[in-house]
Design an enzyme around this catalytic site. Sequence first.
Site, mmCIF file in Angstrom:
data_model
loop_
_atom_site.group_PDB
_atom_site.id
_atom_site.type_symbol
_atom_site.label_atom_id
_atom_site.label_comp_id
_atom_site.label_asym_id
_atom_site.label_seq_id
_atom_site.Cartn_x
_atom_site.Cartn_y
_atom_site.Cartn_z
ATOM 1 N N LYS A 106 36.603 38.223 42.880
ATOM 2 C CA LYS A 106 35.754 39.418 42.905
ATOM 3 C C LYS A 106 34.738 39.318 44.043
ATOM 4 C CE LYS A 106 32.771 42.081 39.715
ATOM 5 N NZ LYS A 106 32.189 42.068 38.339
ATOM 6 N N SER A 186 32.722 46.014 35.678
ATOM 7 C CA SER A 186 32.680 46.143 37.130
ATOM 8 C C SER A 186 33.782 45.387 37.861
ATOM 9 C CB SER A 186 31.322 45.664 37.646
ATOM 10 O OG SER A 186 31.126 44.277 37.366
ATOM 11 N N SER A 210 32.014 43.476 31.830
ATOM 12 C CA SER A 210 32.639 43.623 33.148
ATOM 13 C C SER A 210 33.882 42.784 33.365
ATOM 14 C CB SER A 210 31.618 43.322 34.251
ATOM 15 O OG SER A 210 30.712 44.391 34.377
#
Length: 527
Positions: A106, A186, A210
Amino acid sequence: MRRTTCLALATALTLAAPAAAQDLPATFEENSIDELRGMMASGQRSSAEIAELYLQRIKLLDQRGPTLRSVIAISPNALEQARASDARRKAGKLKGPLDGIPVLIKDNIETRELPTTAGSLALKDNWTRHDAPVVAQLRAQGAVILGKTNLSEWANIRSTSSMSGWSAVGGLVRNPYALDRTACGSSSGSGAAVAASLAPVAIGTETDGSVVCPSAMNGLVGLKPTLGLVSRTRIVPISHSQDTPGPMARTVKDAAILFSAMVGTDPEDAATKDAARFRRDYAASLSDTALRGMRIGYWRPQMDAGLGASFDAALDQLRLAGAILVEVKMPELKGLGDAESLVLYTELKADLAAYLATTPGTVKTRTLADVIAFNEAHRAEEMPFFGQESFLRAEKTKGLADPEYLAARTSSQRQAGAEGIHAMLKAGNVQLLVTPTYGTPWLSDPAHGDQFTGPSASELPAVSGYPHLTVPMGLVDGLPAGLSFIGTAYSEPLLLNAGYAYEQASHARVVPQFRASLPADLGPRGR
Protein backbone atom coordinates in the site's frame (compact mmCIF):
# COMPACT_ATOMS: atom_id res chain seq x y z
CA MET A 1 6.02 3.61 -13.26
CA ARG A 2 2.50 5.01 -13.42
CA ARG A 3 1.55 8.02 -11.33
CA THR A 4 -1.45 9.68 -12.90
CA THR A 5 -3.62 12.44 -11.52
CA CYS A 6 -7.40 12.22 -11.67
CA LEU A 7 -8.51 15.64 -12.90
CA ALA A 8 -12.13 15.17 -13.93
CA LEU A 9 -15.19 13.10 -13.17
CA ALA A 10 -15.22 11.58 -16.64
CA THR A 11 -11.67 10.36 -16.19
CA ALA A 12 -12.43 8.93 -12.76
CA LEU A 13 -15.58 7.01 -13.62
CA THR A 14 -15.42 6.05 -17.31
CA LEU A 15 -16.13 2.33 -17.63
CA ALA A 16 -14.10 0.23 -20.03
CA ALA A 17 -14.91 -3.20 -21.37
CA PRO A 18 -12.96 -6.02 -19.72
CA ALA A 19 -9.89 -7.29 -21.53
CA ALA A 20 -10.58 -10.26 -23.76
CA ALA A 21 -10.07 -13.50 -21.84
CA GLN A 22 -7.58 -14.78 -24.42
CA ASP A 23 -5.39 -11.71 -23.81
CA LEU A 24 -4.87 -12.52 -20.12
CA PRO A 25 -1.98 -14.61 -18.83
CA ALA A 26 -4.35 -17.00 -17.04
CA THR A 27 -1.48 -19.04 -15.59
CA PHE A 28 -1.51 -16.92 -12.45
CA GLU A 29 -5.23 -16.40 -11.95
CA GLU A 30 -6.01 -17.44 -8.36
CA ASN A 31 -2.65 -19.16 -7.82
CA SER A 32 -1.66 -19.52 -4.16
CA ILE A 33 1.78 -19.00 -2.65
CA ASP A 34 2.20 -22.78 -2.38
CA GLU A 35 1.37 -23.19 -6.08
CA LEU A 36 3.85 -20.51 -7.08
CA ARG A 37 6.53 -22.04 -4.86
CA GLY A 38 5.82 -25.39 -6.48
CA MET A 39 6.31 -23.91 -9.95
CA MET A 40 9.66 -22.46 -8.95
CA ALA A 41 10.81 -25.59 -7.15
CA SER A 42 9.97 -27.81 -10.12
CA GLY A 43 11.54 -25.45 -12.65
CA GLN A 44 8.19 -24.90 -14.38
CA ARG A 45 8.53 -21.14 -13.86
CA SER A 46 11.26 -18.90 -12.52
CA SER A 47 10.55 -16.04 -10.15
CA ALA A 48 11.43 -13.64 -12.97
CA GLU A 49 8.86 -15.29 -15.26
CA ILE A 50 6.23 -15.15 -12.52
CA ALA A 51 6.92 -11.46 -11.87
CA GLU A 52 6.81 -10.68 -15.59
CA LEU A 53 3.44 -12.40 -16.02
CA TYR A 54 1.97 -10.49 -13.07
CA LEU A 55 3.27 -7.29 -14.65
CA GLN A 56 1.48 -8.29 -17.86
CA ARG A 57 -1.76 -8.77 -15.94
CA ILE A 58 -1.31 -5.32 -14.40
CA LYS A 59 -0.95 -3.79 -17.88
CA LEU A 60 -3.97 -5.65 -19.25
CA LEU A 61 -6.36 -5.33 -16.29
CA ASP A 62 -5.18 -2.35 -14.28
CA GLN A 63 -3.91 0.08 -16.89
CA ARG A 64 -6.08 -1.08 -19.80
CA GLY A 65 -9.19 -3.26 -20.14
CA PRO A 66 -11.23 -2.83 -16.94
CA THR A 67 -8.79 -0.10 -15.77
CA LEU A 68 -8.95 -1.03 -12.10
CA ARG A 69 -6.39 1.65 -11.09
CA SER A 70 -5.35 -0.56 -8.18
CA VAL A 71 -1.58 -0.37 -8.73
CA ILE A 72 -0.27 3.16 -8.33
CA ALA A 73 3.36 2.41 -9.30
CA ILE A 74 5.56 -0.49 -10.38
CA SER A 75 8.91 -1.09 -8.70
CA PRO A 76 11.55 -0.27 -11.33
CA ASN A 77 13.71 -3.17 -10.12
CA ALA A 78 10.96 -5.78 -9.71
CA LEU A 79 12.50 -8.13 -12.27
CA GLU A 80 15.97 -7.58 -10.83
CA GLN A 81 14.64 -8.65 -7.41
CA ALA A 82 13.05 -11.74 -8.98
CA ARG A 83 16.25 -12.69 -10.82
CA ALA A 84 18.18 -12.41 -7.53
CA SER A 85 15.71 -14.88 -6.02
CA ASP A 86 16.27 -17.24 -8.95
CA ALA A 87 20.03 -17.05 -8.32
CA ARG A 88 19.51 -17.89 -4.64
CA ARG A 89 17.32 -20.84 -5.58
CA LYS A 90 19.95 -22.15 -7.99
CA ALA A 91 22.60 -21.81 -5.26
CA GLY A 92 20.37 -23.52 -2.67
CA LYS A 93 20.31 -20.41 -0.45
CA LEU A 94 16.64 -19.41 -0.28
CA LYS A 95 15.87 -16.85 2.43
CA GLY A 96 12.44 -18.09 3.47
CA PRO A 97 8.93 -19.13 2.40
CA LEU A 98 8.34 -15.87 0.52
CA ASP A 99 11.49 -16.07 -1.59
CA GLY A 100 10.56 -15.18 -5.16
CA ILE A 101 6.91 -14.40 -4.30
CA PRO A 102 5.60 -11.02 -5.60
CA VAL A 103 3.99 -8.76 -2.97
CA LEU A 104 2.22 -5.43 -3.48
CA ILE A 105 2.56 -2.70 -0.82
CA LYS A 106 0.00 0.00 0.00
CA ASP A 107 1.32 3.44 -0.96
CA ASN A 108 1.36 4.82 2.56
CA ILE A 109 4.16 2.38 3.44
CA GLU A 110 7.72 3.33 2.49
CA THR A 111 9.66 1.24 -0.02
CA ARG A 112 13.14 2.26 -1.07
CA GLU A 113 12.47 2.05 -4.83
CA LEU A 114 9.51 4.45 -4.97
CA PRO A 115 8.01 7.60 -3.47
CA THR A 116 5.38 7.08 -0.77
CA THR A 117 2.45 9.39 -1.46
CA ALA A 118 -0.53 8.23 0.61
CA GLY A 119 -2.34 9.19 -2.61
CA SER A 120 -1.71 12.91 -2.10
CA LEU A 121 0.09 15.27 -4.46
CA ALA A 122 1.57 16.88 -1.34
CA LEU A 123 3.72 13.75 -0.98
CA LYS A 124 4.44 13.05 -4.66
CA ASP A 125 8.15 13.73 -4.01
CA ASN A 126 8.30 11.75 -0.76
CA TRP A 127 11.05 9.40 -1.83
CA THR A 128 12.88 8.55 1.38
CA ARG A 129 14.90 5.69 -0.20
CA HIS A 130 14.15 3.65 2.92
CA ASP A 131 12.07 0.57 3.54
CA ALA A 132 9.55 0.54 6.33
CA PRO A 133 10.60 -2.21 8.79
CA VAL A 134 7.64 -4.35 7.73
CA VAL A 135 8.87 -4.18 4.11
CA ALA A 136 12.44 -4.89 5.22
CA GLN A 137 11.18 -8.05 6.93
CA LEU A 138 9.52 -9.20 3.70
CA ARG A 139 12.75 -8.61 1.78
CA ALA A 140 14.64 -10.57 4.43
CA GLN A 141 12.51 -13.56 3.42
CA GLY A 142 13.17 -12.95 -0.28
CA ALA A 143 9.83 -11.41 -1.25
CA VAL A 144 9.73 -9.50 -4.55
CA ILE A 145 8.29 -6.02 -3.93
CA LEU A 146 6.31 -5.74 -7.15
CA GLY A 147 4.95 -2.22 -6.65
CA LYS A 148 2.68 0.07 -4.64
CA THR A 149 -1.12 0.05 -4.49
CA ASN A 150 -3.57 2.91 -4.75
CA LEU A 151 -5.63 3.86 -1.70
CA SER A 152 -8.21 6.23 -0.36
CA GLU A 153 -6.15 9.42 -0.09
CA TRP A 154 -4.57 9.95 3.35
CA ALA A 155 -6.05 6.55 4.32
CA ASN A 156 -9.57 8.04 4.17
CA ILE A 157 -9.14 10.46 7.09
CA ARG A 158 -9.43 13.71 5.10
CA SER A 159 -13.21 13.95 4.77
CA THR A 160 -16.41 12.53 6.22
CA SER A 161 -17.95 12.59 2.73
CA SER A 162 -15.10 10.93 0.85
CA MET A 163 -15.41 8.44 -2.00
CA SER A 164 -13.43 5.38 -0.90
CA GLY A 165 -10.68 4.31 -3.26
CA TRP A 166 -10.07 7.75 -4.77
CA SER A 167 -6.76 9.57 -4.58
CA ALA A 168 -5.41 12.55 -6.46
CA VAL A 169 -2.33 10.55 -7.45
CA GLY A 170 -3.99 7.33 -8.56
CA GLY A 171 -7.61 8.10 -9.44
CA LEU A 172 -10.52 5.85 -8.46
CA VAL A 173 -9.96 2.16 -7.72
CA ARG A 174 -12.70 -0.05 -9.19
CA ASN A 175 -14.13 -3.21 -7.74
CA PRO A 176 -13.34 -6.16 -10.05
CA TYR A 177 -16.72 -7.76 -9.32
CA ALA A 178 -18.61 -4.73 -10.66
CA LEU A 179 -16.58 -1.79 -11.95
CA ASP A 180 -19.14 0.83 -10.88
CA ARG A 181 -18.99 -0.37 -7.26
CA THR A 182 -16.66 0.67 -4.46
CA ALA A 183 -13.55 -1.30 -3.64
CA CYS A 184 -13.96 0.17 -0.13
CA GLY A 185 -10.94 1.58 1.63
CA SER A 186 -8.61 2.72 2.54
CA SER A 187 -6.59 -0.28 1.30
CA SER A 188 -8.66 -0.21 -1.89
CA GLY A 189 -5.87 -0.93 -4.35
CA SER A 190 -4.51 -3.81 -2.28
CA GLY A 191 -7.98 -5.35 -2.23
CA ALA A 192 -8.79 -4.93 -5.92
CA ALA A 193 -5.31 -5.99 -7.06
CA VAL A 194 -5.24 -9.26 -5.12
CA ALA A 195 -8.85 -10.04 -6.10
CA ALA A 196 -7.85 -9.58 -9.76
CA SER A 197 -4.74 -11.77 -9.33
CA LEU A 198 -2.35 -8.91 -10.02
CA ALA A 199 -0.27 -10.39 -7.20
CA PRO A 200 -0.83 -13.32 -4.86
CA VAL A 201 -0.85 -11.13 -1.73
CA ALA A 202 -0.62 -7.50 -0.63
CA ILE A 203 -0.08 -5.40 2.47
CA GLY A 204 -2.78 -3.00 3.62
CA THR A 205 -3.10 -0.81 6.70
CA GLU A 206 -6.01 -0.31 9.07
CA THR A 207 -7.04 2.28 11.59
CA ASP A 208 -10.71 1.24 11.59
CA GLY A 209 -11.86 -1.01 8.76
CA SER A 210 -9.20 -0.25 6.15
CA VAL A 211 -7.99 -3.85 5.81
CA VAL A 212 -11.19 -5.75 6.56
CA CYS A 213 -13.60 -3.61 4.49
CA PRO A 214 -11.71 -3.78 1.17
CA SER A 215 -10.99 -7.44 1.85
CA ALA A 216 -14.65 -8.27 2.42
CA MET A 217 -15.86 -6.20 -0.53
CA ASN A 218 -13.28 -7.69 -2.91
CA GLY A 219 -13.86 -11.30 -1.90
CA LEU A 220 -10.61 -11.63 0.08
CA VAL A 221 -9.18 -12.76 3.37
CA GLY A 222 -7.89 -9.83 5.42
CA LEU A 223 -6.32 -9.78 8.88
CA LYS A 224 -6.16 -6.71 11.09
CA PRO A 225 -3.59 -7.90 13.66
CA THR A 226 -3.31 -7.23 17.35
CA LEU A 227 -1.87 -3.74 17.76
CA GLY A 228 1.88 -4.00 18.33
CA LEU A 229 2.60 -7.21 16.44
CA VAL A 230 3.64 -5.35 13.27
CA SER A 231 5.78 -2.21 13.07
CA ARG A 232 4.23 1.11 11.98
CA THR A 233 7.56 2.93 11.49
CA ARG A 234 7.90 4.70 8.12
CA ILE A 235 4.18 4.42 7.45
CA VAL A 236 2.16 7.59 6.90
CA PRO A 237 0.11 7.63 10.11
CA ILE A 238 -3.32 8.45 11.40
CA SER A 239 -3.30 7.13 14.96
CA HIS A 240 -0.69 5.41 17.11
CA SER A 241 -3.57 4.00 19.18
CA GLN A 242 -5.11 2.12 16.25
CA ASP A 243 -2.87 1.99 13.14
CA THR A 244 -1.47 -1.35 12.02
CA PRO A 245 -0.46 -3.00 8.74
CA GLY A 246 -2.17 -6.26 7.84
CA PRO A 247 -2.01 -9.01 5.20
CA MET A 248 -4.58 -9.33 2.38
CA ALA A 249 -4.85 -12.54 0.33
CA ARG A 250 -7.25 -14.84 -1.49
CA THR A 251 -6.89 -17.65 1.06
CA VAL A 252 -6.43 -17.90 4.81
CA LYS A 253 -3.21 -19.85 4.37
CA ASP A 254 -1.68 -17.18 2.15
CA ALA A 255 -2.68 -14.49 4.66
CA ALA A 256 -1.10 -16.56 7.44
CA ILE A 257 2.14 -17.03 5.47
CA LEU A 258 2.40 -13.31 4.79
CA PHE A 259 1.48 -12.39 8.37
CA SER A 260 4.19 -14.71 9.70
CA ALA A 261 6.77 -12.64 7.82
CA MET A 262 5.37 -9.34 9.12
CA VAL A 263 5.44 -9.91 12.89
CA GLY A 264 8.45 -8.51 14.70
CA THR A 265 9.88 -6.09 17.26
CA ASP A 266 10.95 -2.65 16.03
CA PRO A 267 13.00 -0.47 18.41
CA GLU A 268 11.46 2.64 16.85
CA ASP A 269 7.88 1.50 17.56
CA ALA A 270 7.39 1.03 21.31
CA ALA A 271 4.11 -0.80 20.78
CA THR A 272 6.04 -3.74 19.28
CA LYS A 273 8.32 -4.35 22.27
CA ASP A 274 6.83 -7.81 22.91
CA ALA A 275 6.16 -8.77 19.29
CA ALA A 276 9.20 -11.06 18.96
CA ARG A 277 7.53 -13.46 21.41
CA PHE A 278 4.74 -13.96 18.88
CA ARG A 279 6.90 -14.70 15.83
CA ARG A 280 5.96 -18.11 14.47
CA ASP A 281 4.74 -19.91 11.38
CA TYR A 282 1.04 -19.08 11.62
CA ALA A 283 0.27 -21.28 8.61
CA ALA A 284 1.83 -24.45 10.02
CA SER A 285 -0.96 -25.26 12.49
CA LEU A 286 -3.94 -24.55 10.21
CA SER A 287 -6.40 -27.43 10.29
CA ASP A 288 -9.69 -28.05 8.51
CA THR A 289 -10.96 -29.72 11.71
CA ALA A 290 -10.22 -26.71 13.95
CA LEU A 291 -13.91 -25.85 14.43
CA ARG A 292 -14.80 -29.15 16.11
CA GLY A 293 -16.01 -28.36 19.62
CA MET A 294 -15.09 -24.66 19.32
CA ARG A 295 -17.56 -22.37 21.10
CA ILE A 296 -18.36 -19.37 18.94
CA GLY A 297 -20.55 -16.40 19.76
CA TYR A 298 -22.41 -14.62 17.02
CA TRP A 299 -24.51 -11.51 16.85
CA ARG A 300 -27.03 -10.66 14.19
CA PRO A 301 -26.83 -6.98 13.20
CA GLN A 302 -29.48 -5.15 11.22
CA MET A 303 -29.05 -6.15 7.57
CA ASP A 304 -31.02 -6.79 4.40
CA ALA A 305 -32.53 -10.16 3.54
CA GLY A 306 -29.79 -11.18 1.08
CA LEU A 307 -26.94 -10.59 3.51
CA GLY A 308 -28.97 -12.20 6.29
CA ALA A 309 -29.45 -15.35 4.22
CA SER A 310 -25.71 -15.52 3.50
CA PHE A 311 -24.94 -15.10 7.19
CA ASP A 312 -27.39 -17.87 8.09
CA ALA A 313 -25.70 -20.13 5.53
CA ALA A 314 -22.30 -19.31 7.06
CA LEU A 315 -23.59 -20.18 10.53
CA ASP A 316 -24.84 -23.50 9.16
CA GLN A 317 -21.40 -24.18 7.70
CA LEU A 318 -19.79 -23.46 11.07
CA ARG A 319 -22.21 -25.86 12.79
CA LEU A 320 -21.63 -28.59 10.21
CA ALA A 321 -17.88 -28.18 10.75
CA GLY A 322 -18.40 -28.88 14.46
CA ALA A 323 -18.67 -25.43 16.04
CA ILE A 324 -20.99 -24.81 18.99
CA LEU A 325 -22.80 -21.54 18.28
CA VAL A 326 -24.17 -19.22 20.93
CA GLU A 327 -26.06 -16.04 20.10
CA VAL A 328 -24.80 -12.99 22.00
CA LYS A 329 -26.01 -9.41 22.11
CA MET A 330 -23.97 -6.41 21.07
CA PRO A 331 -23.81 -4.17 24.17
CA GLU A 332 -24.95 -0.57 23.97
CA LEU A 333 -21.76 1.49 24.07
CA LYS A 334 -22.84 5.11 24.32
CA GLY A 335 -20.40 7.70 23.05
CA LEU A 336 -17.88 5.22 21.66
CA GLY A 337 -17.95 6.70 18.16
CA ASP A 338 -17.43 10.26 19.40
CA ALA A 339 -14.61 9.19 21.70
CA GLU A 340 -12.88 7.29 18.91
CA SER A 341 -13.17 10.29 16.59
CA LEU A 342 -11.53 12.62 19.13
CA VAL A 343 -8.68 10.14 19.60
CA LEU A 344 -8.12 9.77 15.85
CA TYR A 345 -8.24 13.50 15.12
CA THR A 346 -5.95 14.40 18.02
CA GLU A 347 -3.39 11.75 17.14
CA LEU A 348 -3.57 12.55 13.43
CA LYS A 349 -2.41 16.12 14.03
CA ALA A 350 0.50 15.02 16.24
CA ASP A 351 1.50 11.82 14.47
CA LEU A 352 1.38 13.26 10.96
CA ALA A 353 3.64 16.16 11.97
CA ALA A 354 6.09 13.68 13.48
CA TYR A 355 6.10 11.65 10.27
CA LEU A 356 6.44 14.68 7.97
CA ALA A 357 9.50 15.75 9.95
CA THR A 358 11.24 12.60 8.66
CA THR A 359 10.51 13.23 4.98
CA PRO A 360 13.11 14.62 2.54
CA GLY A 361 13.43 18.31 1.75
CA THR A 362 11.50 17.80 -1.49
CA VAL A 363 8.36 17.51 0.68
CA LYS A 364 7.31 21.04 1.61
CA THR A 365 4.42 20.18 3.93
CA ARG A 366 5.59 19.76 7.51
CA THR A 367 2.36 19.95 9.52
CA LEU A 368 -1.31 19.15 9.11
CA ALA A 369 -1.89 22.89 8.65
CA ASP A 370 0.57 22.82 5.74
CA VAL A 371 -1.33 19.94 4.14
CA ILE A 372 -4.62 21.79 4.55
CA ALA A 373 -3.10 24.85 2.86
CA PHE A 374 -1.67 22.69 0.07
CA ASN A 375 -5.10 21.18 -0.60
CA GLU A 376 -6.67 24.63 -0.80
CA ALA A 377 -3.96 25.82 -3.19
CA HIS A 378 -4.51 22.75 -5.39
CA ARG A 379 -8.27 22.48 -4.95
CA ALA A 380 -9.01 21.48 -8.57
CA GLU A 381 -6.74 18.42 -8.35
CA GLU A 382 -7.02 17.54 -4.67
CA MET A 383 -10.66 18.30 -3.92
CA PRO A 384 -12.72 17.85 -7.10
CA PHE A 385 -15.27 15.60 -5.35
CA PHE A 386 -15.03 16.11 -1.58
CA GLY A 387 -13.33 18.43 0.88
CA GLN A 388 -11.18 18.17 4.00
CA GLU A 389 -13.54 18.80 6.90
CA SER A 390 -11.92 16.00 8.95
CA PHE A 391 -8.51 17.62 8.52
CA LEU A 392 -9.97 20.94 9.64
CA ARG A 393 -11.49 19.31 12.70
CA ALA A 394 -8.20 17.58 13.52
CA GLU A 395 -6.30 20.84 13.23
CA LYS A 396 -8.46 22.27 16.04
CA THR A 397 -7.51 19.54 18.53
CA LYS A 398 -5.41 20.45 21.56
CA GLY A 399 -2.61 17.91 21.59
CA LEU A 400 -1.72 14.63 23.24
CA ALA A 401 -1.72 16.15 26.74
CA ASP A 402 -5.32 17.39 26.40
CA PRO A 403 -7.38 15.91 29.29
CA GLU A 404 -10.41 15.48 27.03
CA TYR A 405 -8.35 13.44 24.57
CA LEU A 406 -6.83 11.31 27.35
CA ALA A 407 -10.27 10.61 28.80
CA ALA A 408 -11.63 9.71 25.37
CA ARG A 409 -8.74 7.31 24.74
CA THR A 410 -9.24 5.57 28.09
CA SER A 411 -13.02 5.32 27.78
CA SER A 412 -13.03 4.19 24.15
CA GLN A 413 -10.54 1.39 24.77
CA ARG A 414 -12.44 0.28 27.88
CA GLN A 415 -15.76 0.25 26.03
CA ALA A 416 -14.44 -1.59 22.99
CA GLY A 417 -12.42 -4.09 25.03
CA ALA A 418 -13.69 -4.88 28.53
CA GLU A 419 -17.27 -3.71 27.97
CA GLY A 420 -17.47 -4.84 24.35
CA ILE A 421 -15.53 -7.85 23.08
CA HIS A 422 -14.69 -9.30 26.50
CA ALA A 423 -18.25 -8.84 27.73
CA MET A 424 -19.72 -10.71 24.75
CA LEU A 425 -17.20 -13.53 25.06
CA LYS A 426 -17.97 -13.90 28.75
CA ALA A 427 -21.74 -13.68 28.32
CA GLY A 428 -21.73 -16.52 25.81
CA ASN A 429 -18.87 -18.47 27.39
CA VAL A 430 -17.31 -18.54 23.92
CA GLN A 431 -13.80 -18.42 22.46
CA LEU A 432 -14.36 -15.97 19.61
CA LEU A 433 -17.07 -13.95 17.87
CA VAL A 434 -18.45 -14.03 14.32
CA THR A 435 -20.69 -11.58 12.46
CA PRO A 436 -20.92 -10.13 8.93
CA THR A 437 -17.93 -7.88 8.27
CA TYR A 438 -19.82 -5.18 6.32
CA GLY A 439 -22.62 -5.02 3.82
CA THR A 440 -21.88 -5.35 0.10
CA PRO A 441 -20.17 -2.80 -2.19
CA TRP A 442 -22.19 0.33 -2.91
CA LEU A 443 -22.10 2.40 -6.09
CA SER A 444 -19.10 4.73 -6.32
CA ASP A 445 -20.65 8.19 -6.06
CA PRO A 446 -18.48 11.32 -6.32
CA ALA A 447 -21.46 13.59 -5.67
CA HIS A 448 -22.51 12.03 -2.36
CA GLY A 449 -19.48 10.04 -1.23
CA ASP A 450 -19.64 6.64 0.42
CA GLN A 451 -23.13 5.27 0.99
CA PHE A 452 -22.47 2.91 3.88
CA THR A 453 -25.41 0.64 4.53
CA GLY A 454 -25.75 -2.55 6.50
CA PRO A 455 -23.52 -3.71 9.34
CA SER A 456 -19.94 -2.89 10.24
CA ALA A 457 -17.85 -5.13 12.49
CA SER A 458 -14.62 -3.14 12.51
CA GLU A 459 -14.99 -0.63 15.34
CA LEU A 460 -14.61 -2.79 18.45
CA PRO A 461 -11.44 -4.66 17.35
CA ALA A 462 -10.00 -1.46 15.87
CA VAL A 463 -10.43 0.62 19.02
CA SER A 464 -9.46 -2.16 21.44
CA GLY A 465 -6.42 -3.10 19.37
CA TYR A 466 -7.62 -6.71 19.09
CA PRO A 467 -7.34 -8.89 15.97
CA HIS A 468 -10.03 -9.10 13.30
CA LEU A 469 -10.08 -11.63 10.45
CA THR A 470 -12.49 -11.48 7.53
CA VAL A 471 -13.05 -14.47 5.21
CA PRO A 472 -15.18 -14.56 2.03
CA MET A 473 -18.83 -15.41 2.69
CA GLY A 474 -19.78 -15.71 -1.00
CA LEU A 475 -21.77 -13.34 -3.19
CA VAL A 476 -24.94 -11.46 -2.32
CA ASP A 477 -26.78 -10.24 -5.43
CA GLY A 478 -23.52 -10.77 -7.35
CA LEU A 479 -21.38 -8.81 -4.89
CA PRO A 480 -18.88 -10.10 -2.28
CA ALA A 481 -19.53 -10.18 1.46
CA GLY A 482 -17.26 -11.21 4.31
CA LEU A 483 -17.58 -13.10 7.58
CA SER A 484 -15.67 -11.64 10.55
CA PHE A 485 -13.82 -13.63 13.22
CA ILE A 486 -12.97 -11.48 16.26
CA GLY A 487 -11.03 -12.34 19.43
CA THR A 488 -8.91 -10.86 22.18
CA ALA A 489 -5.28 -9.73 22.02
CA TYR A 490 -2.87 -12.19 20.38
CA SER A 491 -5.64 -14.64 19.42
CA GLU A 492 -4.49 -14.70 15.77
CA PRO A 493 -3.81 -18.49 15.84
CA LEU A 494 -7.37 -19.14 16.99
CA LEU A 495 -8.92 -16.77 14.44
CA LEU A 496 -6.82 -18.04 11.55
CA ASN A 497 -7.61 -21.65 12.40
CA ALA A 498 -11.34 -20.96 12.67
CA GLY A 499 -11.29 -18.94 9.45
CA TYR A 500 -9.34 -21.64 7.65
CA ALA A 501 -11.72 -24.41 8.71
CA TYR A 502 -14.70 -22.30 7.64
CA GLU A 503 -13.03 -21.50 4.31
CA GLN A 504 -12.32 -25.19 3.63
CA ALA A 505 -15.92 -26.12 4.48
CA SER A 506 -17.62 -23.31 2.56
CA HIS A 507 -15.40 -22.69 -0.50
CA ALA A 508 -17.25 -19.39 -0.65
CA ARG A 509 -14.80 -17.30 -2.66
CA VAL A 510 -15.93 -16.55 -6.23
CA VAL A 511 -13.51 -15.36 -8.94
CA PRO A 512 -14.35 -11.81 -10.17
CA GLN A 513 -15.64 -11.36 -13.72
CA PHE A 514 -14.90 -7.62 -14.22
CA ARG A 515 -18.49 -6.75 -15.08
CA ALA A 516 -19.05 -3.09 -15.95
CA SER A 517 -22.15 -3.20 -13.74
CA LEU A 518 -24.47 -5.85 -12.34
CA PRO A 519 -27.15 -7.45 -14.53
CA ALA A 520 -30.62 -6.14 -13.76
CA ASP A 521 -31.76 -9.54 -12.50
CA LEU A 522 -29.28 -9.65 -9.65
CA GLY A 523 -31.27 -7.50 -7.26
CA PRO A 524 -31.22 -3.95 -5.91
CA ARG A 525 -28.71 -1.54 -7.36
CA GLY A 526 -28.37 1.13 -4.71
CA ARG A 527 -27.05 -0.70 -1.66
